[in-house]
Write a protein that holds these residues in place. Structure first.
Motif, PDB file in Angstrom:
ATOM      1  N   PHE A   1       0.797  -1.229   0.000  1.00  0.00           N
ATOM      2  CA  PHE A   1       0.000   0.000   0.000  1.00  0.00           C
ATOM      3  C   PHE A   1       0.830   1.279   0.000  1.00  0.00           C
ATOM      4  CE2 PHE A   1      -2.631  -3.294   2.108  1.00  0.00           C
ATOM      5  CZ  PHE A   1      -3.594  -3.398   1.118  1.00  0.00           C
ATOM      6  N   ASP A   2       2.026   1.215   0.606  1.00  0.00           N
ATOM      7  CA  ASP A   2       2.868   2.419   0.587  1.00  0.00           C
ATOM      8  C   ASP A   2       3.785   2.434  -0.620  1.00  0.00           C
ATOM      9  OD1 ASP A   2       1.723   3.358   2.885  1.00  0.00           O
ATOM     10  OD2 ASP A   2       3.290   2.601   4.220  1.00  0.00           O
TER      11      ASP A   2
ATOM     12  N   GLY B   1       1.502   1.198  -3.898  1.00  0.00           N
ATOM     13  CA  GLY B   1       0.396   2.132  -4.068  1.00  0.00           C
ATOM     14  C   GLY B   1      -0.959   1.521  -4.360  1.00  0.00           C
ATOM     15  N   TYR B   2      -1.151   0.263  -4.010  1.00  0.00           N
ATOM     16  CA  TYR B   2      -2.472  -0.334  -4.216  1.00  0.00           C
ATOM     17  C   TYR B   2      -3.501   0.348  -3.307  1.00  0.00           C
ATOM     18  CZ  TYR B   2      -0.394  -4.032  -7.032  1.00  0.00           C
ATOM     19  OH  TYR B   2       0.262  -4.717  -8.016  1.00  0.00           O
ATOM     20  N   LYS B   3      -4.730   0.458  -3.789  1.00  0.00           N
ATOM     21  CA  LYS B   3      -5.796   1.110  -3.038  1.00  0.00           C
ATOM     22  C   LYS B   3      -6.481   0.102  -2.117  1.00  0.00           C
ATOM     23  CE  LYS B   3      -5.022   4.845  -5.373  1.00  0.00           C
ATOM     24  NZ  LYS B   3      -4.259   5.937  -4.721  1.00  0.00           N
ATOM     25  N   GLY B   4      -7.162   0.629  -1.124  1.00  0.00           N
ATOM     26  CA  GLY B   4      -7.968  -0.218  -0.240  1.00  0.00           C
ATOM     27  C   GLY B   4      -7.267  -0.655   1.031  1.00  0.00           C
ATOM     28  N   GLY B   5      -6.087  -0.079   1.299  1.00  0.00           N
ATOM     29  CA  GLY B   5      -5.377  -0.440   2.517  1.00  0.00           C
ATOM     30  C   GLY B   5      -6.077   0.100   3.756  1.00  0.00           C
ATOM     31  N   ARG B   6      -6.203  -0.730   4.772  1.00  0.00           N
ATOM     32  CA  ARG B   6      -6.843  -0.305   6.032  1.00  0.00           C
ATOM     33  C   ARG B   6      -5.893  -0.576   7.188  1.00  0.00           C
ATOM     34  NH1 ARG B   6     -10.778  -3.955   4.477  1.00  0.00           N
ATOM     35  NH2 ARG B   6     -10.385  -5.089   6.429  1.00  0.00           N
TER      36      ARG B   6
ATOM     37  N   TYR C   1      -1.141  -2.067   8.291  1.00  0.00           N
ATOM     38  CA  TYR C   1      -2.164  -2.426   7.323  1.00  0.00           C
ATOM     39  C   TYR C   1      -2.630  -3.871   7.551  1.00  0.00           C
ATOM     40  CZ  TYR C   1      -0.896   1.689   4.525  1.00  0.00           C
ATOM     41  OH  TYR C   1      -0.669   2.967   4.076  1.00  0.00           O
TER      42      TYR C   1
ATOM     43  N   LEU D   1      -7.373  -7.700  -3.859  1.00  0.00           N
ATOM     44  CA  LEU D   1      -6.308  -7.177  -4.714  1.00  0.00           C
ATOM     45  C   LEU D   1      -6.066  -8.094  -5.908  1.00  0.00           C
ATOM     46  CD1 LEU D   1      -3.703  -5.961  -2.053  1.00  0.00           C
ATOM     47  CD2 LEU D   1      -5.226  -4.555  -3.440  1.00  0.00           C
TER      48      LEU D   1
ATOM     49  N   GLU E   1      -8.434  -7.541  -8.579  1.00  0.00           N
ATOM     50  CA  GLU E   1      -8.187  -6.287  -9.287  1.00  0.00           C
ATOM     51  C   GLU E   1      -6.932  -6.358 -10.158  1.00  0.00           C
ATOM     52  OE1 GLU E   1      -7.997  -3.546  -6.077  1.00  0.00           O
ATOM     53  OE2 GLU E   1     -10.176  -3.553  -5.707  1.00  0.00           O
TER      54      GLU E   1
END
Length: 944
Positions: free
Chosen positions: A605-606, A609-614, A621, A631, A634
């Motif tokens: 995610f950092d 850069g994939y989206k949807g990280g919580r 994460y 993921l 996607e």
């Protein structure tokens, strides 16, 4: 009635809010909100039942708050100022709750200007002065100031949420000081709930330390001037006045005038008719039926303090709670006997034959029943009437001194007739373990009862609400006997300093081991009284109890695995894992620890850069299965690789490596351990090693199953119930289309596809299969959308269409949920209860999770009951058919695995099929045939 008076004071105010938050909004026939009233009534009823089965009170009263204003508001106008007003729909229920209390014919006491706590304190002290014992039914920390004993009269508390007694040790554990100093600690720390100021910045730990070191609040405040300059010193000096005010606010007023004399609280039974009238008035029909007054006069009287049973062994009546258990003395470990001579052993054996019932427990050198050495045996014939028979005590060194004890073989020869006698019931706690240990010494223990399994038959799932709990001896002893057992570490130590049980001195070993048997005997008396009253006799006697010895036998049989094949798989997996690891690092652009969720989350995610990280509370994460699958869907190739890496790593560590290590040197086979209380719905669970989660449909899973093999000259046979959950759903929901399809032997997923889509193709059949199973698990539109990879609206349309085609399923789901919300539990066709204490939770996630589980529990639980009945009948049926060489080895979900000579396959298959297909009868008649698929081969995989 007991000679000593025992007053129970129920903190009714606490029950009101507990009841309000547990149940959804309900209204009576007049439209008045009664959710809290209903909940309060059920809680009070449960308390009555629980006291009925324990050391019941001689006197009882419910204490309530009269109003929100008390003398404390005059002392401090901000007292309880932060408390919000009661919810609008709760206010009209307050007077009805008082009516509910009086409907039980119990004193309902409240007084203007005083809080319930003050009245409780006044009654408790007044009763104590008269020499009465007092139990305060509450968990309120303020009331813990009252706990203690004076002149032989004891005040304790009963926390019904945790089903735990609170006395001086529990108060000291919570506050770090005795009850007499609780008020001082509370005054220093304050209470945000009641808006008691305390001293700002002083929390529980600091308050406890100050009071413990100085002995009182005043002394702690006086000592502040001598302290070194610090923030704490400043706070103590500046906050002195607030602390002394707080001490007045937390002080319980124990000299209130008593509105109802103590003598008027005497219990002489609860007339059913006032209660029945109240239940009718408010439409509480399920409770009315429970009372036995559904259509006319009450059929029984609820009695909080019935006459004691004259004899300890007297059987429970059909009502289950019509008799009170005998008054037992507290556990006295000094009363136990250490049996060190054959003469004393024969004395105990003779007494056990005469008693016709004996609690038995074994002590061993290890937890593994297949390898542990027998160190000793304990017996119990009644409360404190227990003994320990040491058999292999003494140091492990050959020169170590051995204590006097009966020789092992001689003792077992003397015990064998008792343990195998049909005339004497042997009672154990998790007796399956003892059966295996003793079977290895040539003793077949029967008949048996198991208190752990009895508890599970009644209380599966209750622990979520603190009402029930686990089913181990320690939990059961605390819950049902109010007794804290000795722990293994208390006698053997822990860590590097731990010693084997065989090296424990005999006096300590006797206390520990005989207590286990004593507690088991007591628990058995409580459990067998409860079984009929709670409708659990049928499931225990017809399903669970017969299975205990069967499971023990299967565990002893074990199954052979091909060590060489597993070693090759481990080597192959290691190579694959290393390859995938390199690919993941290449995709990430750097090396990192794939097994570290933090490092993986940062990469995904950092860096990438994939989206949807919580990020969770820990600040890292989430990289759980669902996130990675999302993921992957996607198009994130790295997520695919990580999922593959995880699967192979788990298979290697959990199976190919672990199975090699699990091979027992004395048998050359793997012996899993089955738990009869591991899964809430009644399914068996498997551990050490777990053989129930090997992937079934993947090639890798098949490779692992190929390593399970028979002995030379034998084959493995697998018998699997075909789509049993769908068959039971068709029966339980009464779905004609599905019942017809099963009766005709049709492909049920194809039939569903035809019903829903109008055609059967590979895609529609696959979707129908997913829907068939998913809906039985109460899946949501979003869950189904994720499985079918469609939009939520489309998934909802599928669910709607499914219910249109099979309305019985929708009706079943609605009726099941309605029933569970009202009763708190679901039931299988055989009567197994699964409790769902959070089914009415105001927390949406908790409630929906319980709803999904509740929809499936009756079906999955019935499946479990059926296969258990098949297992219990299997070996006698095979023996009767002249097939003694067929051995049942494994149970995995809906499948049974056997080892047998190849020449017995045809004859055994007929017997196995007949037993499995007819397992439900005659207890339950199922309108859909139970299909069984049977295969055999040179490995577990080949048998499918």
């Amino acid at each position: 009635m007991a000679d000593k008076q025992h007053l129970y004071l129920v903190d009714g105010s606490a029950y009101i809010f507990r009841a309000y938050h547990r149940l959804p909004p309900l209204t009576n026939p007049e439209g008045t909100p009664v959710g809290a009233v209903y909940g309060y009534t059920t809680i009070l009823w449960k308390l009555a039942d629980d006291l009925d089965k324990a050391d019941g009170p001689t006197h009882l009263a419910v204490i309530l708050d009269k109003s929100s204003h008390s003398f404390r508001n005059d002392l401090y106008d901000q007292y309880k100022a932060n408390r919000p007003p009661p919810p609008e729909d709760l206010r009209p229920q307050f007077p009805l709750i008082r009516d509910a209390t009086r409907a039980f014919s119990l004193p309902c006491i409240e007084e203007e200007g005083f809080e319930a706590d003050d009245l409780i304190a006044s009654y408790a002290r007044a009763a104590q002065r008269q020499g009465w014992d007092v139990t305060i039914v509450s968990s309120d920390k303020d009331l813990m100031q009252l706990v203690g004993e004076e002149n032989g009269a004891r005040i304790d508390m009963l926390d019904t949420m945790k089903d735990a007694r609170i006395y001086i040790p529990e108060v000291e554990e919570k506050f770090g000081v005795g009850p007499e100093l609780v008020g001082d600690v509370l005054a220093l720390m304050g209470d945000s709930v009641d808006n008691i100021p305390g001293i700002y910045g002083i929390g529980p730990k600091t308050a406890t330390k100050l009071i413990a070191e100085n002995g009182s609040l005043a002394a702690a405040l006086d000592a502040a001037s001598e302290m070194k300059t610090s923030k704490l010193k400043e706070r103590l000096l500046e906050g002195r006045d607030m602390a002394m005010l707080s001490r007045q606010l937390v002080e319980l007023k124990s000299d209130c005038e008593l509105p109802v004399p103590l003598e008027d609280m005497k219990l002489s039974g609860i007339p059913a008719e006032p209660l029945a009238d109240f239940l009718r008035l408010h439409g509480f029909n399920s409770l009315l039926k429970r009372l036995g007054a559904g259509t006319g006069s009450p059929s029984r009287t609820t009695n909080l303090n019935p006459a004691k049973a004259e004899h300890a062994g007297e059987a429970a009546s059909a009502s289950g709670n019509a008799q009170e258990l005998p008054e037992w003395p507290a556990v006295d470990r000094s009363a136990y006997e250490c049996v060190q001579t054959m003469e004393r052993l024969e004395h105990w054996i003779a007494r056990a034959f005469a008693a016709r019932e004996v609690a038995v427990d074994t002590e061993t050198s290890a937890l593994d029943s297949m390898q542990a050495d027998l160190v000793g045996i304990s017996l119990a014939l009644g409360p404190n009437d227990a003994c320990y028979i040491p058999l292999a005590h003494g140091g492990s060194d050959m020169f170590a001194e051995k204590p006097e004890q009966v020789e092992l073989e001689a003792a077992l020869a003397a015990l064998k007739p008792l343990l195998e006698s049909d005339a004497v019931l042997k009672v154990g706690q998790n007796i399956k373990y003892d059966l295996t240990v003793l079977a290895r010494h040539g003793i077949t223990v029967a008949p048996i009862d198991d208190t752990m399994v009895m508890s599970f038959a009644m209380d599966a799932g209750r622990s979520e609400d603190g009402i029930g709990g686990g089913h181990g001896m320690d939990e059961l002893a605390e819950r049902h006997l109010g007794h804290t057992t000795m722990k293994f570490k208390d006698v053997c130590g822990a860590g590097k300093k731990a010693i084997p049980f065989g090296e424990v001195p005999l006096d300590k070993a006797t206390e520990y081991a005989a207590e286990d048997a004593d507690v088991t005997w007591r628990l058995h008396r409580i459990m067998r009284h409860r079984l009929p009253g709670e409708g659990a006799t049928r499931i225990y006697q017809r399903v669970d109890r017969p299975l205990i010895s069967v499971i023990a036998g299967m565990e002893r049989e074990g199954i052979k695995v091909d060590r060489a094949a597993l070693a090759k798989l481990s080597e192959r997996f290691a190579t694959e894992i290393a390859r995938i690891e390199g690919e993941v690092h290449q995709l990430a652009g750097q090396e990192f620890t794939i097994g570290s969720p933090k490092q993986l989350g940062d990469i995904l995610f950092d860096k990438l850069g994939y989206k949807g990280g919580r990020k969770g509370k820990s600040g890292q994460y989430s990289t759980d299965q669902a996130i990675l699958e999302k993921l992957s869907g996607e198009g994130a190739e790295i997520a695919d690789k990580v999922l593959e890496w995880r699967q192979l790593s788990k298979l290697k560590s959990t199976y190919t490596d672990a199975l090699q290590a699990a091979i027992k040197p004395n048998t050359g086979r793997v012996h899993t351990s089955y738990s009869l209380v591991g899964a809430q719905t009644g399914r068996l669970s498997s551990t050490d090693p777990n053989l129930q989660n090997i992937p079934i449909r993947t090639e890798i899973g098949r490779e692992i199953r190929k390593a399970f093999v028979p002995e030379e000259g034998n084959v493995l046979l697998a018998a699997d119930y075909s789509q049993i959950e769908l068959r039971l759903a068709a029966h339980m929901a009464d779905v004609p289309a599905l019942k017809e399809a099963f009766a005709n032997g049709e492909d049920i997923h194809a039939r569903t596809a035809q019903e829903m889509y109008g055609e059967v193709t590979r895609d529609t059949r696959a979707a129908a299969k997913t829907i068939n199973f998913a809906i039985l698990y109460g899946i949501s539109r979003w869950g189904l959308a994720g499985r079918l990879k469609v939009e939520p609206d489309e998934a909802q349309a599928m669910i709607d269409r499914y219910f249109q085609r099979f309305p019985g399923i929708q009706r079943y789901i609605a009726e099941t949920l309605e029933s569970v919300r009202a009763k708190g539990y679901s039931e299988t066709l055989f009567g197994r209860k699964t409790w769902f204490p959070r089914i009415n939770s105001k927390n949406q996630a908790e409630r929906q999770g319980s709803e999904r589980a509740a929809i499936n529990a009756p079906i999955q639980g019935t499946c479990a009951d059926i296969i258990k009945r098949a297992m219990a009948r299997m070996m006698p049926a095979l023996a009767e058919a002249g097939l003694p060489n067929v051995r049942m080895l494994l149970q995995v979900h809906d499948e049974l695995v056997f080892e047998l000579p190849e020449g017995d396959v045809d004859a055994a298959s007929k017997v196995i099929r007949a037993v499995m297909e007819g397992a439900a009868a005659p207890s339950v008649s199922i309108s859909v045939p139970l299909g069984v698929e049977i295969g055999h081969g040179a490995s577990w995989d080949a048998a499918h």
